[in-house]
Design a protein around this motif. Structure first.
Motif, PDB file in Angstrom:
ATOM      1  N   ASN A  58       0.801  -1.218   0.000  1.00  0.00           N
ATOM      2  CA  ASN A  58       0.000   0.000   0.000  1.00  0.00           C
ATOM      3  C   ASN A  58       0.833   1.267   0.000  1.00  0.00           C
ATOM      4  N   SER A  59       2.106   1.152   0.422  1.00  0.00           N
ATOM      5  CA  SER A  59       2.926   2.361   0.440  1.00  0.00           C
ATOM      6  C   SER A  59       3.452   2.695  -0.961  1.00  0.00           C
ATOM      7  N   ASP A  60       2.927   1.983  -1.948  1.00  0.00           N
ATOM      8  CA  ASP A  60       3.169   2.295  -3.352  1.00  0.00           C
ATOM      9  C   ASP A  60       4.612   2.123  -3.809  1.00  0.00           C
ATOM     10  N   PRO A  61       5.243   1.021  -3.486  1.00  0.00           N
ATOM     11  CA  PRO A  61       6.613   0.812  -3.954  1.00  0.00           C
ATOM     12  C   PRO A  61       6.611   0.271  -5.386  1.00  0.00           C
ATOM     13  N   HIS A  62       7.785   0.244  -5.969  1.00  0.00           N
ATOM     14  CA  HIS A  62       7.896  -0.327  -7.304  1.00  0.00           C
ATOM     15  C   HIS A  62       7.772  -1.848  -7.211  1.00  0.00           C
ATOM     16  N   GLN A  63       8.473  -2.375  -6.239  1.00  0.00           N
ATOM     17  CA  GLN A  63       8.448  -3.833  -6.060  1.00  0.00           C
ATOM     18  C   GLN A  63       8.511  -4.192  -4.583  1.00  0.00           C
ATOM     19  N   VAL A  64       7.801  -5.280  -4.240  1.00  0.00           N
ATOM     20  CA  VAL A  64       8.018  -5.873  -2.926  1.00  0.00           C
ATOM     21  C   VAL A  64       8.513  -7.288  -3.202  1.00  0.00           C
ATOM     22  N   ILE A  65       9.694  -7.579  -2.691  1.00  0.00           N
ATOM     23  CA  ILE A  65      10.274  -8.903  -2.965  1.00  0.00           C
ATOM     24  C   ILE A  65      10.226  -9.717  -1.684  1.00  0.00           C
ATOM     25  N   LEU A  66       9.582 -10.857  -1.765  1.00  0.00           N
ATOM     26  CA  LEU A  66       9.505 -11.720  -0.591  1.00  0.00           C
ATOM     27  C   LEU A  66      10.405 -12.938  -0.814  1.00  0.00           C
ATOM     28  N   ILE A  67      11.317 -13.134   0.123  1.00  0.00           N
ATOM     29  CA  ILE A  67      12.147 -14.340   0.034  1.00  0.00           C
ATOM     30  C   ILE A  67      11.671 -15.311   1.107  1.00  0.00           C
ATOM     31  N   ASN A  68      11.182 -16.441   0.666  1.00  0.00           N
ATOM     32  CA  ASN A  68      10.714 -17.469   1.611  1.00  0.00           C
ATOM     33  C   ASN A  68      10.811 -18.818   0.905  1.00  0.00           C
ATOM     34  N   PRO A  69      11.407 -19.811   1.579  1.00  0.00           N
ATOM     35  CA  PRO A  69      11.641 -21.092   0.898  1.00  0.00           C
ATOM     36  C   PRO A  69      10.350 -21.826   0.544  1.00  0.00           C
ATOM     37  N   SER A  70       9.262 -21.621   1.301  1.00  0.00           N
ATOM     38  CA  SER A  70       8.104 -22.487   1.069  1.00  0.00           C
ATOM     39  C   SER A  70       6.797 -21.808   0.642  1.00  0.00           C
ATOM     40  N   ILE A  71       6.667 -20.527   0.897  1.00  0.00           N
ATOM     41  CA  ILE A  71       5.371 -19.888   0.582  1.00  0.00           C
ATOM     42  C   ILE A  71       5.296 -19.499  -0.891  1.00  0.00           C
ATOM     43  N   GLU A  72       4.152 -19.822  -1.501  1.00  0.00           N
ATOM     44  CA  GLU A  72       3.976 -19.484  -2.923  1.00  0.00           C
ATOM     45  C   GLU A  72       2.889 -18.421  -3.044  1.00  0.00           C
ATOM     46  N   LYS A  73       2.810 -17.850  -4.246  1.00  0.00           N
ATOM     47  CA  LYS A  73       1.840 -16.773  -4.431  1.00  0.00           C
ATOM     48  C   LYS A  73       0.411 -17.251  -4.157  1.00  0.00           C
ATOM     49  N   ASP A  74       0.134 -18.504  -4.531  1.00  0.00           N
ATOM     50  CA  ASP A  74      -1.222 -19.042  -4.316  1.00  0.00           C
ATOM     51  C   ASP A  74      -1.598 -19.053  -2.844  1.00  0.00           C
ATOM     52  N   ASP A  75      -0.584 -19.345  -1.993  1.00  0.00           N
ATOM     53  CA  ASP A  75      -0.846 -19.366  -0.541  1.00  0.00           C
ATOM     54  C   ASP A  75      -1.307 -17.998  -0.072  1.00  0.00           C
ATOM     55  N   ILE A  76      -0.737 -16.982  -0.710  1.00  0.00           N
ATOM     56  CA  ILE A  76      -1.088 -15.619  -0.295  1.00  0.00           C
ATOM     57  C   ILE A  76      -2.460 -15.244  -0.835  1.00  0.00           C
ATOM     58  N   VAL A  77      -2.729 -15.654  -2.052  1.00  0.00           N
ATOM     59  CA  VAL A  77      -4.031 -15.342  -2.668  1.00  0.00           C
ATOM     60  C   VAL A  77      -5.170 -15.873  -1.780  1.00  0.00           C
ATOM     61  N   LYS A  78      -4.912 -17.002  -1.120  1.00  0.00           N
ATOM     62  CA  LYS A  78      -5.953 -17.584  -0.257  1.00  0.00           C
ATOM     63  C   LYS A  78      -6.271 -16.683   0.930  1.00  0.00           C
ATOM     64  N   ASN A  79      -5.355 -15.802   1.262  1.00  0.00           N
ATOM     65  CA  ASN A  79      -5.549 -14.920   2.430  1.00  0.00           C
ATOM     66  C   ASN A  79      -5.829 -13.488   2.001  1.00  0.00           C
ATOM     67  N   LEU A  80      -6.469 -13.367   0.836  1.00  0.00           N
ATOM     68  CA  LEU A  80      -6.559 -12.033   0.259  1.00  0.00           C
ATOM     69  C   LEU A  80      -7.515 -11.052   0.941  1.00  0.00           C
ATOM     70  N   SER A  81      -8.259 -11.516   1.945  1.00  0.00           N
ATOM     71  CA  SER A  81      -9.280 -10.615   2.482  1.00  0.00           C
ATOM     72  C   SER A  81      -8.709  -9.268   2.922  1.00  0.00           C
ATOM     73  N   LEU A  82      -7.452  -9.288   3.360  1.00  0.00           N
ATOM     74  CA  LEU A  82      -6.856  -8.039   3.841  1.00  0.00           C
ATOM     75  C   LEU A  82      -6.162  -7.226   2.744  1.00  0.00           C
ATOM     76  N   LEU A  83      -5.994  -7.859   1.596  1.00  0.00           N
ATOM     77  CA  LEU A  83      -5.188  -7.230   0.553  1.00  0.00           C
ATOM     78  C   LEU A  83      -6.011  -6.901  -0.678  1.00  0.00           C
ATOM     79  N   ASP A  84      -5.646  -5.819  -1.307  1.00  0.00           N
ATOM     80  CA  ASP A  84      -6.262  -5.484  -2.576  1.00  0.00           C
ATOM     81  C   ASP A  84      -5.554  -6.330  -3.653  1.00  0.00           C
ATOM     82  N   PRO A  85      -6.281  -7.243  -4.335  1.00  0.00           N
ATOM     83  CA  PRO A  85      -5.624  -8.175  -5.269  1.00  0.00           C
ATOM     84  C   PRO A  85      -4.795  -7.462  -6.337  1.00  0.00           C
TER      85      PRO A  85
END
Ligand code: SAH
Length: 510
Positions: free
Chosen positions: A36-63
């Motif tokens: 939300n702070s309007d960056p160019h990119q947010v890079i997440l480094i995590n060995p196991s979490i995939e984008k789909d896992d995050i999509v499942k928790n989208l209630s708090l996020l603007d897709p």
């Protein structure tokens, strides 16, 4: 640590480092904040979490924000700090401020900063700035930063003052208390942690803010309904562990010179430790149920009396009482107020201090002496007539033509001081002076004379302590002695505004 700036850099790349194997609430919160702070990119480094896992928790996020998110499914390496989203650069400036510069050069510098990812702030120009400075407020546990995005720092500082006004004065205790409760819950194996943390978060959300400093672990209750949120401010918390100490100036005597803050403090106190000099009229305002202790400061016992007072004060505040140290006049004008502050500070207490009207100023006003007056006096000095261990002060002032000097604690010492003033310090013998006694009390009296006559006059009149001496040409502005007149005694007490109608004041304040 201080808040310096809110960064709003173009092409900002933010790195989130996470090693957990499931999507935590914390991660979703951080993603919401950073995306939300309007960056160019947010890079997440995590060995196991995939984008789909995050999509499942989208209630708090603007897709739609997810397009800016890059997930790298691997472990974090230190080099990532330099290579991800930012080219490997060394020895660059980290921030630039342009104070004044031609428009052409400003554009070039700005462009170059953008290319090199250096935050830049150009005075009065949002267009050529990538960050703004915040108007900050720092109070131990609390930091607040406000910016109007380069649209006027005066405005943000005004807004800051408005915000600060709405924060309860005990905010530090509140933050500390809530944080120690959380720690206590987390470290206590006997408690049902989940339940208690839920309780705590409810309390934080619903309880009146000023009450949060008093909540104790004993009040943790499985049944949340047992906590009466609405009436919580009426709950006299018996578990209040830390008392309060305030240093309050009472003014010189009359109720007319007492501040509303002092009146309020007197009414809120459990115990009042008063100076011997605090006039009866003020002591009469103390409610019957409030305990009063008056300092036993008689000659030769000042230090013991002071120690005794501080001891009682400390013991009482440690018992959880609201202790008011009531000092005559202003607490920091020859009242040992500073020493008392340091004493309580040393024992871990923050002292609330409320200034009072000093007898030095009230006496001048009541005696008809404008302490500063154009062309006559442009300086005011307050001195003592008694130095350390009762000696003559070593630094009596040299004469200054346009200075009004007020000597406290000086009437009995004038015989020692006067020769030094007139001799060594070059004070003129014909300088007008006024002795003002019991300023702002019903028996206030003013004696006008000239410097050279002071000792004689003090011998002739029976003094009415407490009194002080005002010196300087300002004494002559409204009233002058006749040519041959040695001194003049004026009973001014009757003109002092004594008819303060407290009931009317209370109605006015409502
Ligand atoms: N904190 C006090 C001063 C304490 S020192 C204040 O700000 O007023 C005590 C001295 O103050 C006395 O010796 C006297 O010189 C002066 N003083 C206090 N009350 C006074 C009064 N009502 N009228 C005249 N002088 C007073």
């Amino acid at each position: 640590m201080k808040i310096l700036a809110q960064l709003n850099t173009a092409d900002e790349a933010i790195l989130l480092i996470d090693s957990s194997n499931s999507v935590s609430k914390n991660l979703i919160n951080k993603l919401a904040l950073t995306l939300n702070s309007d960056p160019h990119q947010v890079i997440l480094i995590n060995p196991s979490i995939e984008k789909d896992d995050i999509v499942k928790n989208l209630s708090l996020l603007d897709p739609s924000l997810l397009s800016k998110l890059i997930i790298l499914n691997r472990t974090f390496h230190l080099e990532d700090l330099l290579t991800l989203g930012r080219s490997k650069v060394k020895n660059v400036i980290d921030r630039v401020f342009i104070l004044s510069m031609s428009e052409d050069l400003t554009i070039q510098i700005h462009q170059s900063c953008i290319e090199n990812r250096i935050p830049i702030n150009t005075f009065n120009s949002a267009k050529y700035s990538t960050f703004t400075l915040l108007s900050t407020y720092n109070n131990q546990n609390l930091q607040i930063g406000i910016t109007t995005n380069l649209q006027g720092c005066k405005m943000s500082s005004r807004l800051k003052r408005e915000v600060i006004k709405s924060i309860p004065p005990n905010i530090n205790d509140i933050i500390e208390n809530v944080s120690s409760l959380r720690k206590l819950i987390n470290s206590n194996e006997n408690l049902d942690k989940k339940e208690k943390l839920k309780w705590l978060s409810q309390i934080i959300d619903y309880y009146p803010l000023h009450e949060l400093g008093k909540i104790s672990i004993d009040k943790l209750n499985d049944d949340l309904n047992e906590i009466d949120f609405k009436n919580s401010h009426e709950n006299n918390d018996p578990l209040k562990s830390r008392g309060k100490i305030s240093l309050i100036g009472s003014g010189p005597g009359s109720i007319a010179n007492l501040t509303i803050g002092a009146l309020n403090a007197i009414h809120e106190a459990d115990l009042i430790l008063a100076d011997k000099l605090v006039p009866q009229e003020i002591l009469d305002l103390i409610p019957k149920n409030v305990e009063i202790f008056i300092a036993r400061k008689f000659p030769g016992n000042a230090d013991n009396a002071q120690e005794e007072l501080l001891k009682i004060g400390l013991e009482s505040v440690q018992k959880g009482l609201n202790v008011v140290r009531l000092k005559q006049g202003d607490p920091y004008i020859f009242g040992r107020g500073g020493e008392e502050y340091l004493f309580f500070q040393k024992h871990g207490y923050k002292v609330d201090v409320l200034c009072g009207l000093s007898s030095a100023f009230v006496a001048c006003v009541n005696a008809g002496i404008p302490t500063t007056h154009r062309g006559v006096a442009d300086q005011v000095m307050i001195c003592t007539g008694v130095g350390r261990h009762g000696k003559i002060p070593e630094n009596l002032p040299i004469f200054e033509e346009k200075r009004t000097v007020i000597f406290l604690m000086s009437i009995k010492r004038i015989v020692d001081i006067l020769p030094i003033l007139i001799g060594e310090k070059k004070w003129p013998a014909n300088l007008p002076v006024a002795i003002v006694e019991r300023a702002s009390c019903g028996d206030e009296r003013v004696i006008r004379t000239k410097l050279a006559n002071l000792v004689d006059v003090c011998n002739k009149i029976e003094s009415r302590p407490p009194g002080l001496i005002v010196t300087g040409w300002a004494c002559d502005v409204f009233t002058k002695l006749d040519e041959e007149e040695e001194f003049r005694v004026i009973e001014t007490g009757l003109s002092v505004e004594e008819n303060v109608d407290l009931e009317k004041i209370v109605t006015l304040l409502k």
